[in-house]
Structures are given as structure tokens and as C-alpha cells.
Design an enzyme around this catalytic site. Structure first.
Site, PDB file in Angstrom:
ATOM      1  N   ASP A   3     -19.071  39.630  21.318  1.00 50.50           N
ATOM      2  CA  ASP A   3     -19.303  40.998  20.845  1.00 50.50           C
ATOM      3  C   ASP A   3     -18.821  41.122  19.393  1.00 50.50           C
ATOM      4  O   ASP A   3     -18.155  40.212  18.878  1.00 50.50           O
ATOM      5  CB  ASP A   3     -18.544  41.950  21.795  1.00 50.50           C
ATOM      6  CG  ASP A   3     -19.061  43.377  21.735  1.00 50.50           C
ATOM      7  OD1 ASP A   3     -20.168  43.604  21.227  1.00 50.50           O
ATOM      8  OD2 ASP A   3     -18.351  44.276  22.232  1.00 50.50           O
ATOM      9  N   HIS A  12     -17.963  53.879  20.983  1.00 55.00           N
ATOM     10  CA  HIS A  12     -17.087  53.101  21.861  1.00 55.00           C
ATOM     11  C   HIS A  12     -15.989  54.008  22.425  1.00 55.00           C
ATOM     12  O   HIS A  12     -15.567  54.959  21.764  1.00 55.00           O
ATOM     13  CB  HIS A  12     -16.407  51.972  21.079  1.00 55.00           C
ATOM     14  CG  HIS A  12     -17.341  50.886  20.627  1.00 55.00           C
ATOM     15  ND1 HIS A  12     -17.211  50.250  19.408  1.00 55.00           N
ATOM     16  CD2 HIS A  12     -18.407  50.318  21.217  1.00 55.00           C
ATOM     17  CE1 HIS A  12     -18.157  49.319  19.289  1.00 55.00           C
ATOM     18  NE2 HIS A  12     -18.893  49.350  20.371  1.00 55.00           N
ATOM     19  N   HIS A  27     -24.937  50.239  22.500  1.00 59.04           N
ATOM     20  CA  HIS A  27     -23.470  50.151  22.484  1.00 59.04           C
ATOM     21  C   HIS A  27     -22.884  51.465  22.995  1.00 59.04           C
ATOM     22  O   HIS A  27     -23.572  52.483  23.032  1.00 59.04           O
ATOM     23  CB  HIS A  27     -22.979  49.874  21.060  1.00 59.04           C
ATOM     24  CG  HIS A  27     -23.139  48.435  20.660  1.00 59.04           C
ATOM     25  ND1 HIS A  27     -22.076  47.575  20.552  1.00 59.04           N
ATOM     26  CD2 HIS A  27     -24.241  47.712  20.375  1.00 59.04           C
ATOM     27  CE1 HIS A  27     -22.526  46.373  20.209  1.00 59.04           C
ATOM     28  NE2 HIS A  27     -23.835  46.432  20.087  1.00 59.04           N
ATOM     29  N   GLY A  28     -21.601  51.423  23.355  1.00 55.82           N
ATOM     30  CA  GLY A  28     -20.941  52.659  23.786  1.00 55.82           C
ATOM     31  C   GLY A  28     -21.471  53.182  25.098  1.00 55.82           C
ATOM     32  O   GLY A  28     -21.670  54.390  25.271  1.00 55.82           O
ATOM     33  N   GLY A  29     -21.693  52.283  26.050  1.00 54.81           N
ATOM     34  CA  GLY A  29     -22.304  52.692  27.315  1.00 54.81           C
ATOM     35  C   GLY A  29     -21.415  53.566  28.196  1.00 54.81           C
ATOM     36  O   GLY A  29     -21.915  54.472  28.875  1.00 54.81           O
ATOM     37  N   THR A  62     -15.250  49.932  28.007  1.00 51.61           N
ATOM     38  CA  THR A  62     -14.163  50.840  28.412  1.00 51.61           C
ATOM     39  C   THR A  62     -14.133  51.042  29.924  1.00 51.61           C
ATOM     40  O   THR A  62     -13.059  51.061  30.531  1.00 51.61           O
ATOM     41  CB  THR A  62     -14.325  52.189  27.680  1.00 51.61           C
ATOM     42  OG1 THR A  62     -14.331  51.927  26.270  1.00 51.61           O
ATOM     43  CG2 THR A  62     -13.189  53.139  27.997  1.00 51.61           C
TER      44      THR A  62
HETATM   45  P1  13P Z   1     -17.856  51.246  25.696  1.00 53.59           P
HETATM   46  O1  13P Z   1     -16.438  50.818  25.470  1.00 53.59           O
HETATM   47  O2  13P Z   1     -18.076  52.682  25.343  1.00 53.59           O
HETATM   48  O3  13P Z   1     -18.323  50.928  27.059  1.00 53.59           O
HETATM   49  O4  13P Z   1     -18.774  50.428  24.677  1.00 53.59           O
HETATM   50  C1  13P Z   1     -18.913  49.061  24.833  1.00 53.59           C
HETATM   51  C2  13P Z   1     -19.542  48.421  23.665  1.00 53.59           C
HETATM   52  O5  13P Z   1     -20.439  48.952  23.053  1.00 53.59           O
HETATM   53  C3  13P Z   1     -19.056  47.080  23.294  1.00 53.59           C
HETATM   54  O6  13P Z   1     -19.617  46.623  22.096  1.00 53.59           O
END
Ligand code: 13P
Length: 284
Positions: free
Chosen positions: A82, A179, A207-209, A232
């Protein structure tokens, strides 16, 4: 099923418009739990590592653990690095055996990012590996990388020029996600995914799921987000399960029973995402 390439996994998902979860693992237990979830629902899977995890465990140990667990798996699995702004870590992971990397040049000018991404793509190709590109940061600091400021968003033309010049295999556009845990509901820009895919038919990366609704996931996946990053939620699930177990068993001195509890919680969380993303049943 041997370990497969990121491109194999994403091309299939992009063509059929389902999403493949990329879980940021933190140790061998979480690698095992997400792979067990993928096997349970017959889904392809991306195991993803942050630079922090690579540095804390060591690339070699981390890779050997991944390989030992992933190789016997009965579903396609790949290993991805990542957000990595550090070229030395990119090189170390490619040399060790990672199948793909996200070279994060979002803090650079687009010109310099393009120049360096072209080099990373050439380096990856020498290892038979693939590359995710980005020109816009993702809001929120994760494992010490990133910024809490809103990213600069470039015109579609500039993003398309980056894709054409670098020949990256997938792309992470800024679409309003962040994130970490959302304090308020994010304002998403799904149309940007549609516009990019219309100009360049390439798998997009969400990203940022963590914290997005099933409806938001499914809409973005239908528009072309074939890789969906979850970090997360895995950490929260792992730590909540730990706290719960310790609170329920304050005098127990048996680490393996704690590990079983953590693994079951992470596996259940992963299965839920795989079902929402439509990848369940898609393993080959
Ligand atoms: P989250 O931490 O919001 O799940 O995002 C994960 C991410 O995009 C890792 O690159």
C-alpha cells in the site's frame, strides 16, 4: 491455487464489475483470517501491507509468512504494498516477492510523480509485478503516511495523461473518501470514476473503504472501482475482539484462545465485505 498477479485479479473484477477487497493485514494471524474468509465464500483476495507493517516485521519474514499461508489457499490471492512514497521500500518489496506496489508520489509535482512512476513500472515489470498509481493524496494519515488536509484534485485530462504516460495497471483517484473513521458522512464524487473509466478503461481503486455504506460501495464498484481498500475496520475489529476477550477472561493465561477469538472476528468482518463487494463465488 498458486499466488496470482494483481492484474489477473483486477482485470477479471473490472470486466465483471465486482470489487476485490484489499485488506491491510498487521501480522500472520490477520493474513490467515482474511484468506480463510476468502476461501469460505470462494472469493479472490488482495492481501495488502502498509510500509509500517513491512518495516516492523521485516519484508522477508512478512513475505515468508504470506507465502506459507497463501500458497495452499484454494482461491486466487495476491500480495500488494500500500501507499509507499519510499523508493527503497518499493525496491525491497519487489525484490522480496510482492506482486504489486502503490508508488505514492502524490506529494510530488505531477511531472515528477509521472517520471518516477514510469521508473517504478519498469522496475516492477522486471519482477513480473504490477503497479497502482496516484497523483492525488487520500485524506487522513494511516500508519504514518498521508495528510489530514483535503487533497489537491487535478482535472480529468491530467489524470488521463498520467495513466497514458506511466502505463500503471490501476489508479487511485480522489473521490471524496478518506482513511480512518469518518466523523461525518463523506461527500463522494462517484462521477469522477465514471469519467476516468470512460477515458481510460482501467481498474480504479477505492481508498478509505471503512465506514462507507453498502450502497456507496456497490455504486462505485459498478462504475469501475475493482480494488477496495479496507484497513481501519480490520484494526478496529482485531482490537475490539482483543479487548472483549480480555474483559471476559481476566484471569485466563492461554494466548491461543485469544488468538482464536481474534481470528474469528477478523474472518467474520472480512466475509461481510466480500459479500457486499460481489466477489463471493468469483474465485477461479
Ligand atoms: P480505511 O482505513 O478507511 O479502511 O482505508 C484503507 C485504505 O484506503 C488503505 O490504503
Amino acid at each position: 491455487m498458486p499466488i496470482v498477479s494483481l492484474k489477473d485479479i483486477l482485470d477479471h473484477a473490472f470486466a465483471e464489475r465486482y470489487g476485490v477487497a484489499a485488506f491491510n493485514v498487521v501480522n500472520d494471524l490477520t493474513i490467515d483470517a482474511v484468506i480463510a474468509a476468502a476461501e469460505e465464500v470462494r472469493s479472490p483476495l488482495i492481501v495488502q501491507t502498509s510500509v509500517k507493517t513491512v518495516n516492523s516485521m521485516g519484508a522477508d519474514v512478512l513475505y515468508q509468512l504470506f507465502r506459507a499461508i497463501a500458497e495452499p489457499a484454494r482461491v486466487p490471492v495476491t500480495l500488494h504494498l500500500d501507499h509507499c512514497p519510499d523508493r527503497e521500500v518499493v525496491t525491497r518489496c519487489l525484490q522480496t516477492g510482492w506482486n504489486s506496489v502503490l508508488f505514492d508520489g502524490s506529494a510530488l509535482t505531477v511531472e515528477e510523480n509521472t517520471r518516477q512512476t514510469i521508473e517504478v513500472v519498469a522496475e516492477a515489470r522486471r519482477h513480473g509485478a504490477h503497479v497502482e498509481g496516484e497523483i492525488e493524496g487520500v485524506r487522513g494519515v494511516e500508519d504514518g503516511i498521508g495528510s489530514d488536509d483535503a487533497p489537491q484534485v487535478y482535472p480529468i485530462e491530467e489524470a488521463v495523461a498520467f495513466l497514458e504516460a506511466t502505463e500503471v495497471d490501476c489508479f487511485a483517484p480522489a473521490i471524496g473518501t478518506a482513511h480512518g473513521v469518518y466523523a461525518t458522512a463523506p461527500i463522494l464524487n462517484p462521477e469522477r470514476v465514471t469519467q476516468l473509466v470512460a477515458r481510460k478503461a482501467l481498474p480504479m481503486v477505492l481508498h478509505g473503504g471503512t465506514g462507507l455504506s453498502a450502497t456507496a460501495f456497490q455504486d462505485l464498484i459498478a462504475r469501475g472501482c475493482a480494488k477496495v481498500n479496507i484497513s481501519t475496520a480490520l484494526k478496529v475489529t482485531f482490537l475490539d475482539a482483543t479487548r472483549e476477550f480480555l474483559a471476559d477472561n481476566p484471569t485466563k493465561q492461554d494466548p491461543p484462545s485469544l488468538f482464536r477469538h481474534q481470528r474469528a472476528a477478523v474472518k467474520a468482518m472480512a466475509e461481510e465485505y466480500l459479500n457486499v463487494f460481489g466477489s463471493a463465488g468469483k474465485a477461479w
